[in-house]
Motif scaffolding. Structure first.
Motif, PDB file in Angstrom:
ATOM      1  N   SER A   1      -2.664  -5.415   8.186  1.00 49.16           N
ATOM      2  CA  SER A   1      -4.046  -5.696   8.052  1.00 49.16           C
ATOM      3  C   SER A   1      -3.466  -4.157   7.110  1.00 49.16           C
ATOM      4  O   SER A   1      -4.635  -3.696   6.527  1.00 49.16           O
ATOM      5  CB  SER A   1      -5.081  -5.393   8.838  1.00 49.16           C
ATOM      6  N   HIS A   2      -3.124  -3.403   7.775  1.00 45.04           N
ATOM      7  CA  HIS A   2      -2.704  -1.506   7.359  1.00 45.04           C
ATOM      8  C   HIS A   2      -4.160  -1.066   7.850  1.00 45.04           C
ATOM      9  O   HIS A   2      -4.907  -0.877   6.433  1.00 45.04           O
ATOM     10  CB  HIS A   2      -2.708  -1.420   5.747  1.00 45.04           C
ATOM     11  N   GLU A   3      -4.491  -1.007   8.566  1.00 39.75           N
ATOM     12  CA  GLU A   3      -5.921  -0.685   9.487  1.00 39.75           C
ATOM     13  C   GLU A   3      -6.629   0.635   8.454  1.00 39.75           C
ATOM     14  O   GLU A   3      -7.176   1.359   8.349  1.00 39.75           O
ATOM     15  CB  GLU A   3      -5.995  -0.727  10.687  1.00 39.75           C
TER      16      GLU A   3
ATOM     17  N   GLY B   1       3.264   2.709  13.389  1.00 42.23           N
ATOM     18  CA  GLY B   1       2.279   1.423  13.445  1.00 42.23           C
ATOM     19  C   GLY B   1       2.456   0.209  12.529  1.00 42.23           C
ATOM     20  O   GLY B   1       1.608  -1.106  13.345  1.00 42.23           O
ATOM     21  N   HIS B   2       3.112   0.115  11.439  1.00 40.19           N
ATOM     22  CA  HIS B   2       2.987  -1.099  10.891  1.00 40.19           C
ATOM     23  C   HIS B   2       3.545  -2.225  11.938  1.00 40.19           C
ATOM     24  O   HIS B   2       3.882  -3.200  12.646  1.00 40.19           O
ATOM     25  CB  HIS B   2       4.304  -1.249   9.974  1.00 40.19           C
ATOM     26  N   ALA B   3       5.096  -1.292  13.301  1.00 44.30           N
ATOM     27  CA  ALA B   3       5.737  -2.357  14.375  1.00 44.30           C
ATOM     28  C   ALA B   3       4.585  -2.772  14.931  1.00 44.30           C
ATOM     29  O   ALA B   3       4.483  -3.852  16.007  1.00 44.30           O
ATOM     30  CB  ALA B   3       6.338  -1.034  15.357  1.00 44.30           C
TER      31      ALA B   3
ATOM     32  N   VAL C   1       1.052  -1.155  -0.126  1.00 51.27           N
ATOM     33  CA  VAL C   1      -0.175   0.259  -0.040  1.00 51.27           C
ATOM     34  C   VAL C   1       1.044   0.672   0.359  1.00 51.27           C
ATOM     35  O   VAL C   1       0.578   2.359  -0.523  1.00 51.27           O
ATOM     36  CB  VAL C   1      -1.159   0.220   1.260  1.00 51.27           C
ATOM     37  N   CYS C   2       1.667   1.159   0.591  1.00 47.52           N
ATOM     38  CA  CYS C   2       2.551   2.673   1.230  1.00 47.52           C
ATOM     39  C   CYS C   2       3.990   2.517   0.450  1.00 47.52           C
ATOM     40  O   CYS C   2       4.879   3.647   0.412  1.00 47.52           O
ATOM     41  CB  CYS C   2       2.555   2.987   2.896  1.00 47.52           C
ATOM     42  N   GLY C   3       4.200   0.855  -0.254  1.00 45.73           N
ATOM     43  CA  GLY C   3       6.108   0.960  -0.014  1.00 45.73           C
ATOM     44  C   GLY C   3       6.925   1.129   0.726  1.00 45.73           C
ATOM     45  O   GLY C   3       7.756   1.839   0.158  1.00 45.73           O
TER      46      GLY C   3
HETATM   47 ZN   LIG Z   1       2.080   1.234   5.222  1.00 47.04          ZN
END
Ligand SMILES: [Zn+2]
Ligand SMILES: Nc1nc2c(ncn2[C@@H]2O[C@H](COP(=O)(O)OP(=O)(O)OP(=O)(O)O)[C@@H](O)[C@H]2O)c(=O)[nH]1
Ligand SMILES: [Zn+2]
Ligand SMILES: [Zn+2]
Lengths: 113, 282
Positions: free
Chosen positions: B14-16, B160-162, B4-6
């Motif tokens: 899930s990349h909420e 957020g990814h962590a 999604v964000c590279g």
């Molecule tokens: Zn991301």
């Protein structure tokens, strides 16, 4: 040097706006940077050129609009001018100041083609 | 890599935040061409003629109003993180300091005293190495390392990814150890409940007015290495006066991570703040 990330933030916004507003090249970028935002205009210029290189804003001019620092003084009950976060109220000498302006960093407008 | 964000993270997350229509990935917004421009922003044409009448190779210039906070993308991710912490009754603290203030030692000593009582995890921001994360894991609690490379601060997206990879239980205590740097991390909201600035007494009492942004942004200042005070001419009262000059609301705790002196008050503060998160107020 968080100015590098800030410039990446600027480019991110520009790229998104290029999609929604349909422009291909950016000639000039206007930023409003508050005196209390913790941003060095010179560092910003330096990073801006590096970050924009190879993007749709490659070679774009950067115009920085300075915004003065303003704080609300609790004892005086009014807004006073400040230039540093550790300034005291120029009227009463109090530290009970709440920053109400001059901490912003905003992208204002673009000249595009 | 996050598709999604590279962003270089290799997670099945899930990349909420991707459902947020504001989330700024340009490819998600292609449909926006269908709208009239005026729905988004007001344009004022400059003297270069109507924008659709251009000859090949000659594009007219125009002005586009934008009016957006440069940190708006970071701040949206920070809001996602804050919601995540809120829903789980978690306490997240963003620990900031100059290099060598003793952040990692304070963390390991804190964890050793609390880990039987609380769920604790750490997100470690470091420019290059995994040394600090290894020191944390040696205490037996999970730690995720975020290497910022040349970057001098953590940002809310990477935090957020962590969080996705940590997948913490409810009511956890999360420490985010930011990159050792008293300037840059102050601008980046990570969604934390509080920034805690750690200042060691070997650094000089004027740090709060030399780096006012950080002391302005923090809610708590920890004065570490107080065991060294007898050997220094560090003026504790003056240091606190400077900190309150920059931020009248800042609280101060004095302790030594090494000898344990003053640690009890810090542990009390942590328990109290974690209790507050559990209230679940809106
Ligand atoms: Zn991301
Ligand atoms: N005397 C004394 N030394 C301490 C104390 N806390 C930490 N130290 C020492 O300070 C040095 C730096 O501690 P670290 O915990 O690595 O500091 P840090 O802030 O994590 O450092 P960076 O990750 O590089 O920013 C180490 O040699 C510690 O042993 C203390 O309370 N008293
Ligand atoms: Zn920096
Ligand atoms: Zn006043």
């Amino acid at each position: 040097m968080h100015e590098m990330s800030l410039c990446e933030g600027v480019l991110h916004i520009i790229e998104r706006e290029a999609q929604t507003q349909g422009f291909g090249r950016v000639k000039t970028v206007w930023l409003e940077i508050g005196a209390l935002a913790g941003v060095e205009p010179e560092a910003m210029r330096f990073c801006f050129d590096a970050v924009m290189r190879g993007s749709l804003a490659d070679g774009a001019g950067l115009e920085i609009i300075a915004a003065p620092g303003v704080a609300w003084c609790l004892p005086c009950g009014k807004n006073v001018a400040v230039s540093q976060l550790y300034d005291v109220c120029p009227n009463c000498g109090s530290h009970q100041l709440q920053i109400v302006g001059g901490d912003q960093m905003r992208i204002k407008e673009l000249e595009v083609e | 890599m996050c598709g999604v964000c590279g962003c270089g993270e290799g997670l099945n997350h899930s990349h909420e935040h991707e459902h947020d229509p504001q989330h700024g990935h340009a490819h998600e917004h292609r449909h926006a061409h269908a709208h009239s421009h005026s729905q988004h922003h007001h344009h004022h044409e400059h003297a270069l003629g109507p924008e659709h009448a251009h000859a090949p190779g000659l594009t007219p210039a125009r002005m586009v109003q934008i009016e957006q906070d440069i940190l708006s993308a970071n701040n949206r991710y920070a809001d996602d993180n804050r919601r995540y912490f809120g829903e789980r009754g978690m306490l997240a603290l963003n620990l900031v300091s100059s290099p060598g203030s003793g952040k990692t030692m304070l963390l390991t000593e804190t964890i050793l005293r609390l880990k039987d009582e609380l769920n604790i995890a750490v997100i470690e921001g470091d420019q290059q190495t995994a040394r600090d994360a290894d020191r944390i894991r040696a205490t037996g609690v999970p730690a995720v390392q975020i290497n910022t490379g040349k970057g001098c601060h953590l940002d809310a997206h990477r935090v957020g990814h962590a969080l996705e990879s940590l997948n913490l239980p409810e009511k956890s205590l999360l420490f985010i150890e930011n990159v050792g740097n008293l300037v840059c991390p102050s601008a980046f909201d990570l969604g934390e409940a509080h920034k805690v600035v750690i200042l060691s007494v070997t650094e000089g009492e004027d740090k709060p007015i030399k780096y006012p942004d950080m002391f302005h942004a923090a809610d708590l200042m920890i004065l570490n290495k107080t065991d060294l005070l007898p050997y220094l001419d560090f003026d504790v009262e003056q240091c606190i006066r400077y900190a309150k000059q920059v931020n009248p609301k800042i609280r101060v705790l004095q302790l030594s991570a090494k000898t344990g002196e003053g640690m009890d008050n810090w542990l009390k503060w942590l328990r109290a703040e974690l209790d507050l998160q559990g209230i679940g107020y809106a």
